[in-house]
Enzyme design. Structure first.
Site, PDB file in Angstrom:
ATOM      1  N   ASN A  67       0.801  -1.301   0.039  1.00 28.18           N
ATOM      2  CA  ASN A  67      -0.120   0.109  -0.062  1.00 28.18           C
ATOM      3  C   ASN A  67       1.080   1.104  -0.135  1.00 28.18           C
ATOM      4  O   ASN A  67       1.819   1.181   0.517  1.00 28.18           O
ATOM      5  CB  ASN A  67      -0.781   0.078   1.037  1.00 28.18           C
ATOM      6  CG  ASN A  67      -0.445   0.648   2.613  1.00 28.18           C
ATOM      7  OD1 ASN A  67      -0.418   1.847   2.582  1.00 28.18           O
ATOM      8  ND2 ASN A  67       0.197  -0.382   3.520  1.00 28.18           N
ATOM      9  N   GLY A  70      -0.481   7.228   1.621  1.00 29.06           N
ATOM     10  CA  GLY A  70       0.382   8.605   1.804  1.00 29.06           C
ATOM     11  C   GLY A  70      -0.291   9.262   2.840  1.00 29.06           C
ATOM     12  O   GLY A  70      -0.621  10.594   2.925  1.00 29.06           O
ATOM     13  N   ASN A  97      -2.622   7.049  16.647  1.00 30.57           N
ATOM     14  CA  ASN A  97      -1.343   7.074  15.859  1.00 30.57           C
ATOM     15  C   ASN A  97      -1.265   8.457  15.218  1.00 30.57           C
ATOM     16  O   ASN A  97      -2.389   9.097  14.665  1.00 30.57           O
ATOM     17  CB  ASN A  97      -1.584   6.166  14.935  1.00 30.57           C
ATOM     18  CG  ASN A  97      -0.135   5.874  14.096  1.00 30.57           C
ATOM     19  OD1 ASN A  97       0.227   6.602  13.083  1.00 30.57           O
ATOM     20  ND2 ASN A  97       0.503   4.615  14.133  1.00 30.57           N
ATOM     21  N   ASN A 126       4.000   7.470  14.457  1.00 33.12           N
ATOM     22  CA  ASN A 126       4.585   7.015  13.221  1.00 33.12           C
ATOM     23  C   ASN A 126       5.773   7.522  12.528  1.00 33.12           C
ATOM     24  O   ASN A 126       5.654   8.828  11.964  1.00 33.12           O
ATOM     25  CB  ASN A 126       3.449   6.988  12.196  1.00 33.12           C
ATOM     26  CG  ASN A 126       3.649   6.103  10.942  1.00 33.12           C
ATOM     27  OD1 ASN A 126       4.787   5.483  10.702  1.00 33.12           O
ATOM     28  ND2 ASN A 126       2.702   5.955  10.032  1.00 33.12           N
ATOM     29  N   CYS A 129       6.613   5.646   8.025  1.00 33.92           N
ATOM     30  CA  CYS A 129       5.702   5.461   6.804  1.00 33.92           C
ATOM     31  C   CYS A 129       6.803   5.657   5.616  1.00 33.92           C
ATOM     32  O   CYS A 129       7.591   6.552   5.486  1.00 33.92           O
ATOM     33  CB  CYS A 129       4.867   6.849   6.823  1.00 33.92           C
ATOM     34  SG  CYS A 129       3.927   6.828   5.337  1.00 33.92           S
ATOM     35  N   LYS A 164       6.410   3.901  16.734  1.00 30.56           N
ATOM     36  CA  LYS A 164       6.499   2.660  15.772  1.00 30.56           C
ATOM     37  C   LYS A 164       7.691   2.901  14.989  1.00 30.56           C
ATOM     38  O   LYS A 164       8.046   3.711  14.375  1.00 30.56           O
ATOM     39  CB  LYS A 164       5.322   2.967  15.051  1.00 30.56           C
ATOM     40  CG  LYS A 164       4.925   1.797  14.240  1.00 30.56           C
ATOM     41  CD  LYS A 164       3.563   1.692  13.740  1.00 30.56           C
ATOM     42  CE  LYS A 164       3.176   0.656  12.798  1.00 30.56           C
ATOM     43  NZ  LYS A 164       1.850   0.699  12.182  1.00 30.56           N
ATOM     44  N   GLY A 216       1.526  -8.284   5.719  1.00 28.38           N
ATOM     45  CA  GLY A 216       0.635  -9.696   5.420  1.00 28.38           C
ATOM     46  C   GLY A 216       1.802 -10.616   5.951  1.00 28.38           C
ATOM     47  O   GLY A 216       3.036 -10.423   6.288  1.00 28.38           O
ATOM     48  N   GLY A 243       2.208  -9.421  10.051  1.00 26.96           N
ATOM     49  CA  GLY A 243       1.642 -10.674   9.483  1.00 26.96           C
ATOM     50  C   GLY A 243       0.953 -11.473  10.355  1.00 26.96           C
ATOM     51  O   GLY A 243       0.806 -12.636   9.965  1.00 26.96           O
TER      52      GLY A 243
HETATM   53  C1  DHB Z   1       1.180   4.068   5.078  1.00 26.78           C
HETATM   54  C2  DHB Z   1       1.870   4.542   6.311  1.00 26.78           C
HETATM   55  C3  DHB Z   1       2.553   3.404   6.938  1.00 26.78           C
HETATM   56  O1  DHB Z   1       3.141   3.816   7.841  1.00 26.78           O
HETATM   57  C4  DHB Z   1       2.787   2.273   6.110  1.00 26.78           C
HETATM   58  O2  DHB Z   1       3.561   1.537   6.845  1.00 26.78           O
HETATM   59  C5  DHB Z   1       2.288   2.088   5.184  1.00 26.78           C
HETATM   60  C6  DHB Z   1       1.406   2.893   4.466  1.00 26.78           C
HETATM   61  C7  DHB Z   1       0.594   5.154   4.515  1.00 26.78           C
HETATM   62  O3  DHB Z   1      -0.445   5.770   4.822  1.00 26.78           O
HETATM   63  O4  DHB Z   1       0.709   5.539   3.085  1.00 26.78           O
END
Ligand code: DHB
Length: 304
Positions: A67, A70, A97, A126, A129, A164, A216, A243
């Site tokens: 994914n 964003g 979060n 977070n 990302c 995280k 996953g 996962g």
């Molecule tokens: C997103 C944020 C994340 O921390 C991640 O692991 C995957 C996708 C996101 O929002 O794009």
């Protein structure tokens, strides 16, 4: 038997849902009994609204998904108005979060949430990302930035503060130790791994951003290895993610050293699974004469 404490907060069981996989708790509340959950981590909220990345931003891969959302979200001001009232009604621990691209973003978001009348018990930050161009992951790859961000946030909240962590680093233990030194109550690990999928007919990447976050069952062994490493190098508790798809997976994470866990990708397939895992774990505890969950956290048997 499954209950445990993290700082001064009681979790009825160690099974939570991972950020981004259960929205703000409201989408599935008609079909899922949220009170059975140990906790709910809400989708990342940022200081200002974000539209996120253009589609396609999700695709399925072998034993997992990619994914690149964003960090699409309504921004913290609307979040307080629109999401907190529902979250306050949930009979489970809510952890918010927070994501950002600059230190000030994280600080301001947390400060706004601290003054809102939310029943949330803590924050998961977070810093990992993989899908935003600036910031985000930058914090998660630097011990120095991780420590200073953790310190700034610690000064501003007495609630649970969880950092995280990203697996996309040279030494996850170093980053985790920086979070510990900065005053974090716990770390959660792992966030997604950077991945890619290609359509051979169009010869194009399957995600608009080319790369995305892999999650996953396919990442479970990587996650377990990271939990194992973290358990050896940290004094604060670890929340395991990566996962997990059934009660046996949860037990593996506990044995490797996680105190609590989060289920993510599997929720899209079986939104009710989280509610059913505690009972299956109780059965394992009874069969194995385990009276207290703390007896199996980190209780992996290793040859000398
Ligand atoms: C997103 C944020 C994340 O921390 C991640 O692991 C995957 C996708 C996101 O929002 O794009």
């Amino acid at each position: 038997m499954l209950a445990l404490k993290l700082k001064d907060i009681i979790f009825k069981n160690p099974i939570m849902v991972a950020s981004g996989t259960f929205g703000y708790g409201n989408e599935a509340s008609d079909v899922v009994d949220l009170s059975k959950f140990g906790g709910i981590i809400t989708k990342s909220v940022t200081r200002y609204p974000r539209e996120g990345n253009p589609p396609p931003r999700i695709c399925e891969v072998s034993s997992g998904m990619l994914n690149s959302i964003g960090l699409a979200n309504v921004g913290v001001e609307d979040y307080v108005q629109e999401k907190i009232p529902f979250l306050n009604k949930i009979n489970s621990n809510v952890i918010i979060n927070i994501a950002g691209t600059k230190v000030e973003d994280y600080i301001e978001t947390l400060e706004i949430l601290e003054t809102a009348s939310g029943n949330h018990v803590g924050y998961e930050i977070n810093i990992s990302c993989p899908n935003v161009k600036e910031g985000g992951l930058e914090f998660g790859v630097s011990s120095k930035l991780t420590k200073s961000l953790t310190k700034e946030l610690r000064l501003r909240t007495k609630k649970l503060l969880i950092m995280k962590l990203s697996p996309n680093v040279t030494s996850i233990s170093e980053i985790a130790q920086a979070a510990q030194e900065g005053g974090a109550d716990a770390v959660s690990a792992i966030n997604t791994l950077v991945g890619m999928a290609i359509d051979i007919n169009s010869r194009k990447p399957k995600l608009s951003t080319n790369l995305g976050g892999l999650s996953g069952p396919c990442i479970k062994p990587v996650a377990l290895a990271n939990i194992f490493k973290l358990y050896k190098s940290l004094d604060i508790p670890i929340i395991g993610i990566g996962g997990i798809s059934n009660d046996r997976d949860v037990l593996e994470f506990l044995l490797a050293g996680a105190s609590l866990v989060q289920l993510g990708t599997i929720n899209y397939k079986y939104p009710n699974l989280v509610a059913s895992i505690p009972q299956a774990m109780e059965e394992y505890f009874n069969l194995n004469d385990i009276n207290d969950i703390n007896e199996i956290i980190g209780a992996l048997r290793l040859d000398d």
